[in-house]
Design an enzyme around this catalytic site. Sequence first.
Site, PDB file in Angstrom:
ATOM      1  N   ASP A 227     -22.902  43.809  -9.313  1.00 28.93           N
ATOM      2  CA  ASP A 227     -21.549  43.715  -8.772  1.00 28.93           C
ATOM      3  C   ASP A 227     -21.129  45.140  -8.416  1.00 28.93           C
ATOM      4  O   ASP A 227     -21.687  46.122  -8.941  1.00 28.93           O
ATOM      5  CB  ASP A 227     -20.579  43.073  -9.764  1.00 28.93           C
ATOM      6  CG  ASP A 227     -19.333  42.542  -9.044  1.00 28.93           C
ATOM      7  OD1 ASP A 227     -19.072  42.965  -7.897  1.00 28.93           O
ATOM      8  OD2 ASP A 227     -18.616  41.709  -9.628  1.00 28.93           O
TER       9      ASP A 227
HETATM   10  C1  BGC Z   1     -16.344  41.358  -6.886  1.00 29.90           C
HETATM   11  C2  BGC Z   1     -17.489  40.635  -6.189  1.00 29.90           C
HETATM   12  C3  BGC Z   1     -17.572  41.083  -4.754  1.00 29.90           C
HETATM   13  C4  BGC Z   1     -17.764  42.579  -4.725  1.00 29.90           C
HETATM   14  C5  BGC Z   1     -17.867  43.150  -3.328  1.00 29.90           C
HETATM   15  C6  BGC Z   1     -16.410  42.862  -6.702  1.00 29.90           C
HETATM   16  O1  BGC Z   1     -15.229  43.452  -7.131  1.00 29.90           O
HETATM   17  O2  BGC Z   1     -16.364  41.057  -8.258  1.00 29.90           O
HETATM   18  O3  BGC Z   1     -17.298  39.253  -6.261  1.00 29.90           O
HETATM   19  O4  BGC Z   1     -18.611  40.412  -4.106  1.00 29.90           O
HETATM   20  O5  BGC Z   1     -16.639  43.205  -5.349  1.00 29.90           O
HETATM   21  O6  BGC Z   1     -16.645  43.066  -2.685  1.00 29.90           O
END
Ligand code: BGC
Length: 745
Positions: A227
Site C-alpha cells: 500500500d
Molecule cells: C489506499 C489504497 C490506494 C493507495 C493509492 C492508499 O492510501 O489505502 O487503497 O490504492 O493509497 O492511492
Amino acid sequence: MHPLVTQLTIEEKVSLLSGASIWQTVSIDRLGITPLTMSDGPHGLRFQAATGDHLGINESEPATAFPTAAATGSSWDVELLVEIGNALGRESRAFGVHMLLGPGVNIKRSPLCGRNFEYFSEDPFLSGELGKAWVDGVQAQGVGASVKHFAANNQETERMRTSAQVDERTLREIYLPAFERIVTDARPATVMAAYNAINGVLSSENSWLLTSVLRDDWGFDGFVVSDWGAVRNPAAAIAGGTDLAMPDSSVHATEVLTALRAGVLSEGVIDEAVSRILMVRDRLGSEGVAEPVNSDAHHELAARAAVESAVLLSNKDRLLPLDSASGGAIAVIGEFARTPRYQGAGSSHVTPTQVDSAVDAIIAATTRDVAFAAGFRLDGVADQALLDEAVAAAASAETVILFLGLPDIDESEGFDRDHLGLPAQQLVLADKILDTAAHVVVVLSNGGVIDVSPFAHRADAILEMWLGGQASGTAAARMIFGVAEPAGRLAETIPLKLSDTPAFVNWPGTKDEVLYGERLYVGYRWYDTTEKAVAFPFGHGLGYADITVDEVDVVVSDPTVACAVVEATVSNLGSRAGAEVVQVYVRDLESSLDRPVRELKGFAKVRLEGGETRRVRIPLESRAFAFWRDGAWTVEPGQFEIEVGVSSRNIVGSREISLNVPAAIAALRPDSTLGEWMEHPSGPGLIDELFTKLHGTPLTREDEGLYRMAIEMPLNLVIGLGGTEGADAIVGELLQRVRSVNAQL
Ligand code: BGC
C-alpha cells in the site's frame, strides 16, 4: 526466473523494486523494460495526468463513477460485477493504465469503519465471489487487478500503526477466504499488502502472510505491491515477500543495497522479486490499441448496477412503486436529492463523467406535480428556514420522498465513524416530515450502515441506495416509479444499536493493537449465534414481484465425500418480472469446535419473468463444511443442516444431511487429555492396558462425575494424581507406541 534478470545490474534490479513516481514503476530502456502504470480503483478510474496523490485530493481525468462496493456487494450479482469489471478495464486501457488498484475485499468487522463503502460485505464467501467476478472482468480486458488490503485492514483508526491481534482460525475462516478465492480462481496480477500489522508483524514484512499463505498455500504467481507508503524497512519488506514498494522513494534503493552488502538480504531474494514484477509486466505491458470508451453506455451500466444494488428495506402496503401517471402531488425533500452523495472520499474518489440528480430524474419520470425542498444543509448547520419550507412542502403533498444520508465529512478513508446516527438536523427533519405527511418514502445514501430506528417504524418505505454511483439519481427515479425493481439484498446486517455489534468492546483498540476478541463471530454470525434482535438481517431485501422459494432438497451423491447440491424451486406468482437471491447457509450440528450457528456457503440471484418457475441448483464443496484446525482445513463426519433462505433470519426450508467422511485424527501430544486419548483410534486399548497395569482394572465410568473430571485432564496429571511416579515417562512411552503404529498420527 524471468530471462531478463540475469542481464540486469544489481543497481537496476534494486531500482525496479520501488516506484519511479506515485503511479509508475521504473523503466530500463536498454533492455526494453517499459513502466507499468497504476491507478485507483475500485469503483472508477482515478487516472491523474498531472499531480498525483494517494488521498484523492488532486485532479483526475473524468471516468465513470460506478456504485461503490457497499452497493455492488448488495447486488449479490456476479455477472454484474464482471460487467462492471469489463467497463473499468476498458476505461483503464483508454488511459494506458496497466493495473487498477482494486477490488477491496476486507471484511466489514464493524459498521464504524470509515472505508466500509469500499468493501463488499461482512461475509467472506460473498466478498470472495463478488471480488473474483470483478477481477475476472477487469483482467479480461488485459488490465491487472490489485486485490487489497491484504490483510485484516478492517478499520481506519491507526491503520498505519495498529496490529490486528487475531488467531489463525479466525484469519483463515473470516479475513482471508475472499483473498484466497480470488487468488486461486482469478489469478490477480497483484496483491496489495496493507498498512497494518498482524499479530505484531507488519503486513508488508509478514512472510507468513505473503509467502507461506499467499504463495505456498494458494499458489499466487503475481507480485505483491505495498500500500502507498506501507513499507518502513525496505529490506525487511523484500525478505517478507513485498516485491514492489510504492510509491517512489529516495531511500529505498540505498537501504536495499546496504542490506545486501551487509548480508542481511541475499541477491537471490532480490532476483525473485524482480522476476515476479517482470513476469507481470509481460502479462500486462502490451500497449495495443485501446477501444474508445462509450461513456453513455457506461453511465447506463452504472444506473442498472445502482438498481441491482439498492435494497428495499420496507414497503408498507406496497406503497412503492408509485404511479407515475396519476395521483396527488409529490414532495421531494432532502439536499441529497439535488446534490447526490454517490461515492466516498479518499483514494477511490473519481471525477465522474456526469452526475444525475434524483429530483431532476423524478420530475422527468412523472406527470404528477413535484415540489422540491432541501430540508437541511450538508454541513450540518441548523437552518430553520429550510426546515419550515420542507414541512410546508410535505403538508401540501400526497407523498413525500425524503432523501437522507451521511455527508462526506461523516465517513471516509482515513478515519472511522464514532456512532451510527444520521446528522442531528436530518433526524429533526425526518421527525417533522413523518408527523406531517400522509405517506413517506425514505431514500438513503450512505456507505456504512446507519441507525434506522428513528424512522424505520414510521416510514412507509425505506430504499437503501448506499453510495450508488454517478447514475444513482436516475436509478432512484426508475425504482420509485417501478420502471425497475430494487434488486439488492443486505450484504451487511443493520443492527439496532452500536452496542449490539460484535466488535463493540474491542473497537478500535490502541495505537499499538486491536484485539479481534469476537473471533469468527462477525456480522450475522454474531447476531444469529447470540440470538440478538437486529433492525434488518443479513440477506434481507424486498422486491416488487411476488416470488417464492420452496421445495428445498439437498442431494448428497456420496456421503463419504464432503459435497452436496442444494436445490430449490423459485416461482414468480405474479405478472411482474423480478429477482430473488436464494441463499444457502450451512450449520454444523455436531462439531468438536465452536462454530457460528449458520454460515453462507452458496447463493444464486435468480431473475424470473411473470409466471415463470425455475429449479435452481447450488453446489456445496468441501470447504462449505470445513473449519480450520491445527494448520489444516478439516471436515468432521456427522450431521449438517442445510438451510435455504431469503435472509439469514428468513429460512424457507432446510434439510439435514449426514456426511460419513473419514474422521480427521488429532495427533496426540504430551499434554493431550485423557478424553483426547479415548477419542484416538489407538487410544482406548492403550489406556485400558495402562489402567490395568496401574490399578488392576481398566478405566471405568462407574463414578461418572470422576470420569468427566478426569477426561478433561492431561494424561500425565491423571496418572500423577493416582500417586504413580514417572508419569511423564509413562506417557512418553505410550506416545512412542502410538507413533510406531501409524507414523502420521
Ligand atoms: C489506499 C489504497 C490506494 C493507495 C493509492 C492508499 O492510501 O489505502 O487503497 O490504492 O493509497 O492511492
